[in-house]
Design a protein around this motif. Structure first.
Motif, short mmCIF file in Angstrom:
data_model
loop_
_atom_site.label_atom_id
_atom_site.label_comp_id
_atom_site.label_asym_id
_atom_site.label_seq_id
_atom_site.Cartn_x
_atom_site.Cartn_y
_atom_site.Cartn_z
N LEU A 148 0.81 -1.22 0.00
CA LEU A 148 0.00 0.00 0.00
C LEU A 148 0.84 1.27 0.00
O LEU A 148 0.30 2.38 0.07
CB LEU A 148 -0.98 0.03 1.18
CG LEU A 148 -1.86 -1.22 1.34
CD1 LEU A 148 -2.80 -1.04 2.53
CD2 LEU A 148 -2.62 -1.54 0.08
N GLU A 149 2.17 1.13 -0.13
CA GLU A 149 3.05 2.30 -0.08
C GLU A 149 4.04 2.37 -1.24
O GLU A 149 4.33 3.46 -1.73
CB GLU A 149 3.82 2.34 1.23
CG GLU A 149 2.96 2.53 2.47
CD GLU A 149 3.79 2.63 3.72
OE1 GLU A 149 4.94 3.14 3.65
OE2 GLU A 149 3.33 2.20 4.79
N GLU A 150 4.61 1.23 -1.67
CA GLU A 150 5.65 1.29 -2.70
C GLU A 150 5.65 0.04 -3.56
O GLU A 150 5.61 -1.09 -3.03
CB GLU A 150 7.03 1.49 -2.08
CG GLU A 150 8.14 1.68 -3.12
CD GLU A 150 9.50 1.95 -2.51
OE1 GLU A 150 10.48 2.04 -3.27
OE2 GLU A 150 9.59 2.07 -1.27
N ILE A 151 5.71 0.24 -4.88
CA ILE A 151 5.76 -0.82 -5.88
C ILE A 151 6.98 -0.60 -6.76
O ILE A 151 7.34 0.55 -7.09
CB ILE A 151 4.49 -0.82 -6.75
CG1 ILE A 151 3.23 -1.00 -5.89
CG2 ILE A 151 4.57 -1.87 -7.85
CD1 ILE A 151 3.14 -2.33 -5.19
N ARG A 152 7.65 -1.68 -7.14
CA ARG A 152 8.78 -1.60 -8.07
C ARG A 152 8.43 -2.35 -9.34
O ARG A 152 7.95 -3.48 -9.29
CB ARG A 152 10.03 -2.20 -7.44
CG ARG A 152 11.29 -2.09 -8.30
CD ARG A 152 12.48 -2.72 -7.59
NE ARG A 152 13.73 -2.51 -8.31
CZ ARG A 152 14.91 -3.02 -7.94
NH1 ARG A 152 14.98 -3.76 -6.83
NH2 ARG A 152 16.00 -2.79 -8.66
N VAL A 153 8.69 -1.72 -10.49
CA VAL A 153 8.49 -2.36 -11.79
C VAL A 153 9.79 -2.25 -12.58
O VAL A 153 10.31 -1.14 -12.79
CB VAL A 153 7.33 -1.72 -12.59
CG1 VAL A 153 7.14 -2.46 -13.91
CG2 VAL A 153 6.04 -1.74 -11.78
N GLU A 154 10.30 -3.40 -13.00
CA GLU A 154 11.54 -3.44 -13.78
C GLU A 154 11.25 -4.06 -15.14
O GLU A 154 10.38 -4.92 -15.27
CB GLU A 154 12.59 -4.29 -13.07
CG GLU A 154 12.93 -3.81 -11.66
CD GLU A 154 13.63 -4.88 -10.86
OE1 GLU A 154 14.87 -4.98 -10.94
OE2 GLU A 154 12.92 -5.64 -10.16
N PHE A 155 12.01 -3.61 -16.15
CA PHE A 155 11.83 -4.15 -17.50
C PHE A 155 13.16 -4.12 -18.23
O PHE A 155 13.93 -3.15 -18.14
CB PHE A 155 10.80 -3.33 -18.27
CG PHE A 155 10.58 -3.79 -19.68
CD1 PHE A 155 9.98 -5.01 -19.93
CD2 PHE A 155 10.99 -3.03 -20.76
CE1 PHE A 155 9.78 -5.45 -21.23
CE2 PHE A 155 10.80 -3.46 -22.06
CZ PHE A 155 10.19 -4.67 -22.30
N ASP A 156 13.44 -5.19 -18.97
CA ASP A 156 14.65 -5.29 -19.78
C ASP A 156 14.24 -5.84 -21.13
O ASP A 156 14.07 -7.05 -21.29
CB ASP A 156 15.67 -6.19 -19.10
CG ASP A 156 17.01 -6.24 -19.83
OD1 ASP A 156 17.20 -5.42 -20.76
OD2 ASP A 156 17.84 -7.09 -19.49
N GLY A 157 14.02 -4.95 -22.10
CA GLY A 157 13.56 -5.35 -23.42
C GLY A 157 14.53 -4.95 -24.51
O GLY A 157 15.56 -4.33 -24.25
N PRO A 158 14.20 -5.27 -25.75
CA PRO A 158 15.13 -4.98 -26.85
C PRO A 158 15.28 -3.50 -27.16
O PRO A 158 16.36 -3.05 -27.53
CB PRO A 158 14.52 -5.73 -28.03
CG PRO A 158 13.08 -5.88 -27.68
CD PRO A 158 13.02 -6.01 -26.20
N LYS A 159 14.20 -2.70 -27.00
CA LYS A 159 14.24 -1.30 -27.40
C LYS A 159 14.39 -0.35 -26.22
O LYS A 159 14.74 0.81 -26.39
CB LYS A 159 13.00 -0.93 -28.20
CG LYS A 159 12.96 -1.59 -29.59
CD LYS A 159 11.76 -1.11 -30.38
CE LYS A 159 11.83 -1.58 -31.83
NZ LYS A 159 11.83 -3.03 -31.95
N TYR A 160 14.09 -0.83 -25.02
CA TYR A 160 14.24 0.01 -23.83
C TYR A 160 14.22 -0.86 -22.59
O TYR A 160 13.83 -2.04 -22.63
CB TYR A 160 13.14 1.08 -23.75
CG TYR A 160 11.73 0.55 -23.87
CD1 TYR A 160 10.99 0.17 -22.75
CD2 TYR A 160 11.12 0.46 -25.12
CE1 TYR A 160 9.69 -0.31 -22.87
CE2 TYR A 160 9.82 -0.01 -25.25
CZ TYR A 160 9.11 -0.40 -24.13
OH TYR A 160 7.84 -0.86 -24.26
N GLY A 161 14.66 -0.27 -21.50
CA GLY A 161 14.62 -0.92 -20.20
C GLY A 161 14.42 0.13 -19.13
O GLY A 161 14.68 1.32 -19.36
N PHE A 162 13.96 -0.29 -17.95
CA PHE A 162 13.77 0.68 -16.88
C PHE A 162 13.72 -0.02 -15.53
O PHE A 162 13.52 -1.23 -15.43
CB PHE A 162 12.51 1.52 -17.08
CG PHE A 162 11.23 0.73 -17.26
CD1 PHE A 162 10.59 0.14 -16.17
CD2 PHE A 162 10.63 0.61 -18.51
CE1 PHE A 162 9.40 -0.56 -16.32
CE2 PHE A 162 9.45 -0.10 -18.68
CZ PHE A 162 8.83 -0.69 -17.58
#
Length: 332
Positions: free
Chosen positions: A93-107
């Motif tokens: 209810l306070e903090e969420i993390r979303v990670e992504f590692d793809g061919p055109k971008y990551g974050f």
């Protein structure tokens, strides 16, 4: 009452016959970084799979990505991932993390709560999305999104910081579990106008509403309230009394050029919020049932500047809306 356990996956009711899913939706709306869109996870505990998607517009160019993977998790999880995209509850209810590692971008993005979550069941009249065999629960929250984004193509490759307001919702539901019609004829406005759902992020507050653009439209759930939503500020998150929407469409009859909303706030004050500059728009957002080839809903996400007409206060955010029926319906 939303509990910490509601941050995780929910078991389908014993009467479940169709597709049951937890749906996690988080926006990105960074004008400096020129990144707009939605990160989305659709996880079905009774079908054992999850869809992961990033419906983003980067430097003005749509760059969606999606994948589907088996789902072994039930209830509380350490993380949800299919290998490229990962969703983690850092603090319920306070903090969420979303990670992504793809061919055109990551974050790597951290979403922290600006305000407390709002349970849509606390909307005046109840949750407008509720009904028998439909929604189990639904809550939303105004957020601050910070992190790092790497662009791996296009005219501006490289790293850029993300630091902006954002929004999230989490629902657990039978949405898209019913069989669709054999054939759906095209509709012209106003019959084609579906729901509106703005997330208006101001310096010291956050406004949200759900309603119907066509005042004559009969909601798909008979007897459900027509409007829901909330105002978050220093006093917490509490239900608005009402909201209506005026939309101006482009010549295609489907793309929104602008919106004007009339809000009645918790204390009865009435204000009007209009859109300014439009930065980006995405559509569909993996609105699928069990047939991956069929889009069951054209869910548009427009990203705009906003202005409160009575005070001149300015902000930005997402203006979601739907046009019926989806077009094209089949995507394969």
């Amino acid at each position: 009452m939303i509990r910490a356990e509601d941050e995780y996956l929910h078991r389908a009711p014993d009467v479940a016959q169709g597709l049951w899913s937890d749906n996690f939706w988080l926006s990105i709306c960074d004008r400096e970084a020129d990144v707009f869109g939605v990160n989305h996870v659709h996880a079905s505990t009774n079908r054992g799979y999850a869809r992961f998607g990033t419906m983003l517009v980067i430097d003005g160019v749509p760059q969606p990505w999606a994948n589907k993977a088996p789902l072994a998790e039930r209830g509380r999880f350490a993380r949800l991932t299919e290998g490229h995209m990962t969703y983690t509850v850092v603090r319920p209810l306070e903090e969420i993390r979303v990670e992504f590692d793809g061919p055109k971008y990551g974050f790597d993005l951290r979403y922290s709560g600006r305000f407390p979550v709002f349970d849509y069941a606390d909307s005046i009249g109840g949750n407008p999305l509720s009904g028998a065999m439909y929604y189990g629960g639904h809550y939303e929250q105004g957020l601050h999104c910070r992190g790092e984004f790497e662009v791996r193509g296009g005219p501006r490759p490289g790293r850029r910081a993300i630091d902006s307001f954002a929004h999230r919702d989490h629902s657990w539901t039978f949405r898209f579990s019913s069989e669709t019609a054999w054939d759906i004829p095209p509709l012209a406005p106003p019959a084609s106008l579906g729901h509106f759902w703005p997330s208006i992020q101001l310096a010291d507050s956050h406004l949200n509403a759900f309603g119907w653009m066509n005042p004559d439209f009969a909601p798909p759930i008979p007897g459900a309230p027509r409007v829901g939503g909330f105002l978050s500020d220093a006093r917490g998150s509490r239900p608005i009394r009402d909201c209506t929407c005026e939309v101006r469409l482009e010549a295609d009859g489907r793309s929104a050029m602008s919106f004007r909303y009339a809000f009645t706030l918790p204390d009865g004050e009435r204000i009007h919020v209009r859109t300014g500059r439009k930065y980006a728009q995405t559509v569909n957002g993996l609105m699928r049932g069990e047939n991956d080839a069929e889009c069951t809903m054209d869910c548009h996400e427009g990203f705009f500047d906003f202005e409160v007409e009575e005070t001149g206060e300015r902000g930005y955010g997402c203006a979601e809306y739907s046009i019926m029926p989806p077009s094209p319906r089949w995507r394969y």
